[in-house]
Each structure stands twice: as structure tokens, then as C-alpha cells.
Design an enzyme around this catalytic site. Sequence first.
Site, mmCIF file in Angstrom:
data_model
loop_
_atom_site.group_PDB
_atom_site.id
_atom_site.type_symbol
_atom_site.label_atom_id
_atom_site.label_comp_id
_atom_site.label_asym_id
_atom_site.label_seq_id
_atom_site.Cartn_x
_atom_site.Cartn_y
_atom_site.Cartn_z
ATOM 1 N N TRP A 27 -14.086 36.585 -60.955
ATOM 2 C CA TRP A 27 -13.371 37.242 -59.853
ATOM 3 C C TRP A 27 -14.323 37.898 -58.847
ATOM 4 O O TRP A 27 -13.894 38.418 -57.842
ATOM 5 C CB TRP A 27 -12.436 38.316 -60.415
ATOM 6 C CG TRP A 27 -13.079 39.192 -61.440
ATOM 7 C CD1 TRP A 27 -13.868 40.286 -61.218
ATOM 8 C CD2 TRP A 27 -13.023 39.020 -62.850
ATOM 9 N NE1 TRP A 27 -14.308 40.817 -62.402
ATOM 10 C CE2 TRP A 27 -13.794 40.067 -63.424
ATOM 11 C CE3 TRP A 27 -12.396 38.115 -63.692
ATOM 12 C CZ2 TRP A 27 -13.945 40.209 -64.810
ATOM 13 C CZ3 TRP A 27 -12.546 38.254 -65.061
ATOM 14 C CH2 TRP A 27 -13.307 39.293 -65.606
ATOM 15 N N ARG A 28 -15.597 37.846 -59.138
ATOM 16 C CA ARG A 28 -16.571 38.534 -58.287
ATOM 17 C C ARG A 28 -17.069 37.582 -57.201
ATOM 18 O O ARG A 28 -17.475 36.453 -57.490
ATOM 19 C CB ARG A 28 -17.728 39.029 -59.147
ATOM 20 C CG ARG A 28 -18.687 39.952 -58.453
ATOM 21 C CD ARG A 28 -19.649 40.566 -59.460
ATOM 22 N NE ARG A 28 -19.057 41.699 -60.170
ATOM 23 C CZ ARG A 28 -19.684 42.396 -61.121
ATOM 24 N NH1 ARG A 28 -20.916 42.062 -61.475
ATOM 25 N NH2 ARG A 28 -19.085 43.413 -61.706
ATOM 26 N N GLU A 44 -8.594 43.557 -61.531
ATOM 27 C CA GLU A 44 -8.568 44.975 -61.890
ATOM 28 C C GLU A 44 -7.333 45.320 -62.722
ATOM 29 O O GLU A 44 -7.409 46.137 -63.650
ATOM 30 C CB GLU A 44 -8.632 45.848 -60.637
ATOM 31 C CG GLU A 44 -9.980 45.846 -59.935
ATOM 32 C CD GLU A 44 -11.099 46.394 -60.799
ATOM 33 O OE1 GLU A 44 -10.813 47.169 -61.735
ATOM 34 O OE2 GLU A 44 -12.264 46.049 -60.559
ATOM 35 N N GLN A 49 -7.697 48.551 -69.682
ATOM 36 C CA GLN A 49 -7.631 48.661 -71.145
ATOM 37 C C GLN A 49 -7.861 47.321 -71.857
ATOM 38 O O GLN A 49 -7.396 47.115 -72.976
ATOM 39 C CB GLN A 49 -6.282 49.268 -71.575
ATOM 40 C CG GLN A 49 -6.074 50.679 -71.025
ATOM 41 C CD GLN A 49 -4.726 51.248 -71.403
ATOM 42 O OE1 GLN A 49 -3.695 50.755 -70.973
ATOM 43 N NE2 GLN A 49 -4.724 52.301 -72.197
ATOM 44 N N THR A 50 -8.576 46.410 -71.208
ATOM 45 C CA THR A 50 -8.848 45.091 -71.785
ATOM 46 C C THR A 50 -10.291 44.699 -71.462
ATOM 47 O O THR A 50 -10.797 45.018 -70.387
ATOM 48 C CB THR A 50 -7.872 44.035 -71.211
ATOM 49 O OG1 THR A 50 -6.529 44.513 -71.348
ATOM 50 C CG2 THR A 50 -7.994 42.724 -71.948
ATOM 51 N N LEU A 87 -2.104 39.130 -73.781
ATOM 52 C CA LEU A 87 -3.044 40.027 -73.102
ATOM 53 C C LEU A 87 -2.681 41.492 -73.352
ATOM 54 O O LEU A 87 -3.516 42.375 -73.179
ATOM 55 C CB LEU A 87 -3.064 39.733 -71.603
ATOM 56 C CG LEU A 87 -4.237 40.274 -70.781
ATOM 57 C CD1 LEU A 87 -5.569 39.843 -71.371
ATOM 58 C CD2 LEU A 87 -4.136 39.804 -69.329
ATOM 59 N N GLY A 88 -1.439 41.746 -73.774
ATOM 60 C CA GLY A 88 -1.035 43.101 -74.138
ATOM 61 C C GLY A 88 -0.671 43.980 -72.949
ATOM 62 O O GLY A 88 -0.839 43.603 -71.791
ATOM 63 N N TYR A 89 -0.156 45.177 -73.279
ATOM 64 C CA TYR A 89 0.251 46.152 -72.260
ATOM 65 C C TYR A 89 1.106 45.466 -71.188
ATOM 66 O O TYR A 89 0.754 45.374 -70.019
ATOM 67 C CB TYR A 89 -0.967 46.823 -71.623
ATOM 68 C CG TYR A 89 -1.855 47.527 -72.617
ATOM 69 C CD1 TYR A 89 -1.526 48.799 -73.084
ATOM 70 C CD2 TYR A 89 -2.995 46.918 -73.124
ATOM 71 C CE1 TYR A 89 -2.331 49.447 -74.015
ATOM 72 C CE2 TYR A 89 -3.798 47.561 -74.058
ATOM 73 C CZ TYR A 89 -3.457 48.827 -74.497
ATOM 74 O OH TYR A 89 -4.236 49.459 -75.420
ATOM 75 N N TYR A 127 -7.865 54.931 -60.270
ATOM 76 C CA TYR A 127 -9.051 54.104 -60.475
ATOM 77 C C TYR A 127 -8.909 52.752 -59.787
ATOM 78 O O TYR A 127 -9.806 52.299 -59.074
ATOM 79 C CB TYR A 127 -9.324 53.880 -61.971
ATOM 80 C CG TYR A 127 -10.215 52.675 -62.169
ATOM 81 C CD1 TYR A 127 -11.576 52.751 -61.861
ATOM 82 C CD2 TYR A 127 -9.699 51.442 -62.573
ATOM 83 C CE1 TYR A 127 -12.393 51.642 -61.982
ATOM 84 C CE2 TYR A 127 -10.514 50.328 -62.694
ATOM 85 C CZ TYR A 127 -11.859 50.436 -62.402
ATOM 86 O OH TYR A 127 -12.661 49.337 -62.493
ATOM 87 N N ASP A 145 -13.988 54.177 -64.225
ATOM 88 C CA ASP A 145 -13.351 53.705 -65.454
ATOM 89 C C ASP A 145 -14.109 54.299 -66.643
ATOM 90 O O ASP A 145 -14.976 55.179 -66.480
ATOM 91 C CB ASP A 145 -13.320 52.181 -65.502
ATOM 92 C CG ASP A 145 -14.705 51.548 -65.564
ATOM 93 O OD1 ASP A 145 -15.716 52.290 -65.535
ATOM 94 O OD2 ASP A 145 -14.780 50.306 -65.643
ATOM 95 N N CYS A 197 -25.961 51.212 -70.398
ATOM 96 C CA CYS A 197 -25.563 52.540 -70.880
ATOM 97 C C CYS A 197 -24.356 52.385 -71.815
ATOM 98 O O CYS A 197 -23.267 52.887 -71.553
ATOM 99 C CB CYS A 197 -25.244 53.452 -69.705
ATOM 100 S SG CYS A 197 -25.171 55.212 -70.130
#
Length: 367
Positions: A27-28, A44, A49-50, A87-89, A127, A145, A197
Site C-alpha cells: 500500500w506504500r 490503515e 490491531q492487526t 481478519l477480525g474486529y 490516529y 500507533d 525499536c
Amino acid sequence: MAKQGPDDTLSAALLAWYGLHARDLPWRAKPGISPDPYRVWLSEIMLQQTTVQAVKAYFHKFVALWPNVEALAAAPLDDILKAWAGLGYYARARNLHACARAVVLTYGGNFPDSEAGLRALPGIGAYTAGAIAAIAYGRPHAAVDANVERVIARLYAIETPLPQAKPEIHMRTQALVPKLRPGDFAQALMDLGATVCTPKAPHCMICPWTEHCLARRHGLAQSLPRRQPKKIVPTRRGTAFWIERADGAILLRRRPESGLLGGMMEIPSGPWSETPEPRPERHAPLRARWTRLEGEVTHTFTHFHLELVIQKTTAGENFKPGPNCRWVPRAALASEALPTVMKKIVTLVLTPLLPAQSAGRRGQKGG
């Protein structure tokens, strides 16, 4: 030329690192190509949450089926839910469709180019609005995020636990956003958190901010960000009702639009409660002689753990399903947009138990 401040120095160092180490994501936008707001928005929403790895295949599938927001808005919701399955949610999928329709009907197919305009759309919070505004339109907004929270908490050694630390982390991040290339900065910060990080064993020696990181300097990196102690996840229990017709078709029911798994198809079930229901059959779609199947289905949602037993029956010729129900041939269940917990029910019912499996489940039940 104006003298660079500490924030400008940090931003420049991160952008230089990003130029060498940016992740190649579907997607970038490639260097020199303007980002497509539709692809930015779609990714996005999926990434909420994935993980990136889980989203890639779904993103490819969605853009192949619906290459622009007009196509997605025109698609039936059931088709979107079916493509989203796994994919959930699932509220994200319903909001995705509602947002696409709003963009087409209200904005002529063009996403708003301001954070405030984006936040007014279904399913877009602070966000996501900041990320889309920065990446798609070059607006100088912070996109914070979980990865970014971790990076900033360590950079400034913020020991206030989350979620109380969120306002300070957002303020600190916003101060770092450069006027030029804010979209690249947002993506660079996400990449830094995802690849360098990291939550455990951060790679401090290859971090572009290692000399400035207060957590590294004070030996706090692996303990930040701090979090409030996790609450105990409650367990809810319920009963699912597997209803077959004489020809082998299975009854599915659509859940209410609001609430958990809203609008999704389900194996009809009773309430999910922490208090055991003494007579679960009273919540069944029909009065019948029920047989409890061996084994249980377990599934963990964000805020609770679920345990379901399954009761099975065959509907008589006079049974008339409710308006939100429909019969589905057994062979067609695999193509239904069922949430994961319902797929587990299908698997348990339709997978023949081997002797060892049967004994194992009886042992678990009695333990």
C-alpha cells in the site's frame, strides 16, 4: 538558512535512515509517485490491531475486487464481510463500507484532505486521521500507533504508564513532525518501531536515534513503555444451536447490526454470559429435542474469553425460520462470511472425531 533545533535534527536523522531502510509494503507509494488516498485509508483501517503480515493478503484481495472507493461503496456489504472474514474486529469492515459510501455521496469520491474532515467519517479515529492526512496529503500531523508510542516513550524516557502517557507522547511526536515530508516521517517512525525499536531486545546500536535516546542512556529501553497492570480477562459461556434440515442444509442467522460481530452471520446462539444459563434451550430458534455434542469451542476476544457448547437438532417440516435466518447447504458453509468463532463451530461439528481425539476431549471436559 535557519539553524536546526533538536527536533529538526532528530527528524532529519530518521528520514535519512528511512531512505535506506524503508519497508516495501503493497500500500506504500513508490518514491516519486503520489500516494493514493484510497489505498492509504484501506491499509490503515486493516492495520488497526492487526499485523502487517496478516494484512498483506487481504489488502491485495480488496484492491483486486474493489480498486477504488467508488467500487467499494457500490459493493454489497455481505461481499465485503465475506472478503474480510478471518481478519477480525468486524466492525472495521462495516465502517469501511459506511465510510466508502460517505466519501462517494458527500465528497464525490475524494477523501477529505484535513484531519478534521477525515475524523468525521465512519471508522476513522485520531490516529487513522493523522496517518491519512500526513501520508496521503502531506499534512504535518502526528500518527501515533503502538509502535510510535514505544519509540517516543523510550526516546524521552517517559515513565508514566500507558494509557496516561498518551497525551505527552502525542505532544512529543507532533513536535518532531517536519514541515517537509511529514508522510515519510510518519511511515519512518512506524518502521523504526516495527523493525528496530522492537518490544523485546531492541536493536539500539543500529537505531538512528541511539545517541539521543534517554531510555538507552539510562538502561530503561526494555522496560518502556510502562503499562498499567492488565485486567483479568473474564470468561463468558454460551450455547450454539446447530439446526439441520432434512436435506442437510444448516440454519444461519444474522446478528444484530450493533454490538459484537454486528451484522455477521452466525450459528444461532444464546446469550454469552459469565453466569451459566440453567436452561439454554429456551434461547434456541425452535423447540425441539436437543443433543449436546462432545467438545467445546473456545475463542478469545479483546475483552473476554468465550466457551461455547453446541446443541444439535433436526428441524421438522413445519419449522419456519425467522426473517434474519436462512438455510445454507452444508457444502456452501466454507464460502460464507462467518467470523472465526463460528468457523470453529462448523469445524467441530463437521470434523469426525477420531478415537484419540474423542478421549482427549472427554478428558479435558472432566478435568
